[in-house]
Design an enzyme around this catalytic site. Sequence first.
Site, mmCIF file in Angstrom:
data_model
loop_
_atom_site.group_PDB
_atom_site.id
_atom_site.type_symbol
_atom_site.label_atom_id
_atom_site.label_comp_id
_atom_site.label_asym_id
_atom_site.label_seq_id
_atom_site.Cartn_x
_atom_site.Cartn_y
_atom_site.Cartn_z
ATOM 1 N N LYS A 86 -43.442 -37.002 37.768
ATOM 2 C CA LYS A 86 -42.189 -36.965 38.514
ATOM 3 C C LYS A 86 -41.955 -35.593 39.147
ATOM 4 C CE LYS A 86 -40.792 -41.212 37.933
ATOM 5 N NZ LYS A 86 -39.661 -41.633 37.111
ATOM 6 N N ARG A 123 -44.136 -44.558 29.723
ATOM 7 C CA ARG A 123 -44.758 -45.182 30.899
ATOM 8 C C ARG A 123 -45.514 -44.098 31.652
ATOM 9 N NH1 ARG A 123 -43.418 -46.068 36.338
ATOM 10 N NH2 ARG A 123 -44.097 -48.087 37.175
#
Length: 289
Positions: A223, A257
């Site tokens: 991210k 994840r």
Amino acid sequence: MSRQWQTSRFLLDLQRPLVMGIVNVTPDSFSDGGHHATVPQALRHAEKLVAEGAHILDIGGESTRPGSPAVALDEELRRVLPVVREAVNLGVPVSVDTYKSDVMQAVLDLGADIINDIWALRQPGAEQVVAAHPRCGICIMHMHGTPQDMQVSPMQGDAVPQVQDFLRERSDALQARGVERTRIVWDYGIGFGKTVAQNFALLARQRELLGLDFPLLAGWSRKGSLGHVSGRAQGERMVPSVAAALLAVERGARVVRVHDVADTVAALSIWHAMRENDGHAATTEKTTK
């Protein structure tokens, strides 16, 4: 906290954290868009992730990076269904990352185990589909705004209570439809309409989200916030991603994840060894007193 996650074909044991491997069947994902866009590429990648130790596969046919355009229903079905049809034979639960009720219905009919929805089942028909499939797992995520505008006007104030209140409300709505709480997992939505500071506040105070006893899924992999603090470009965020996954697990996440399955599994093996030694040491100390 519930230590099991009910899914269509599997009752998952959450005593030990599980690794969810990402399979993006998209040309424009923020991290690996186009690398697995064809069905053969996606299936080879799925098989590779299982071999590396993925406990769950998460298949997605629409990018949700900031500013990404919506994908038409027919196109998402074309991308996802052939992959799901084969992936359900790989011996692990198959999750599908979608917010469209027609896609949910189609993949559940093919044997998918989990619906992973960034909209937390707020789109038309979504609640009805999962309620009509009494065993499928559900992951509901907090998102401020939409993928098209979430980083243009990120949320304000303390993110932690806002995220908790939203996920509690969505869980209450699902349970009112008869969805068992053992089917529901929470994702606090790193990067989805939150500032860098808010993202790291959610990690630092992640245990506050455990108060209502829903297992947490943490989706930090590659991210932008990790790039912001580490200075690493998109393709160089494996180490920051694994570090964030371990910190999330240490703070109570039961599913992570990730894109980098092998590296995450290896890092978690060290964490498990440390935890087992801590338990042994504590037992020995108690016995000798």
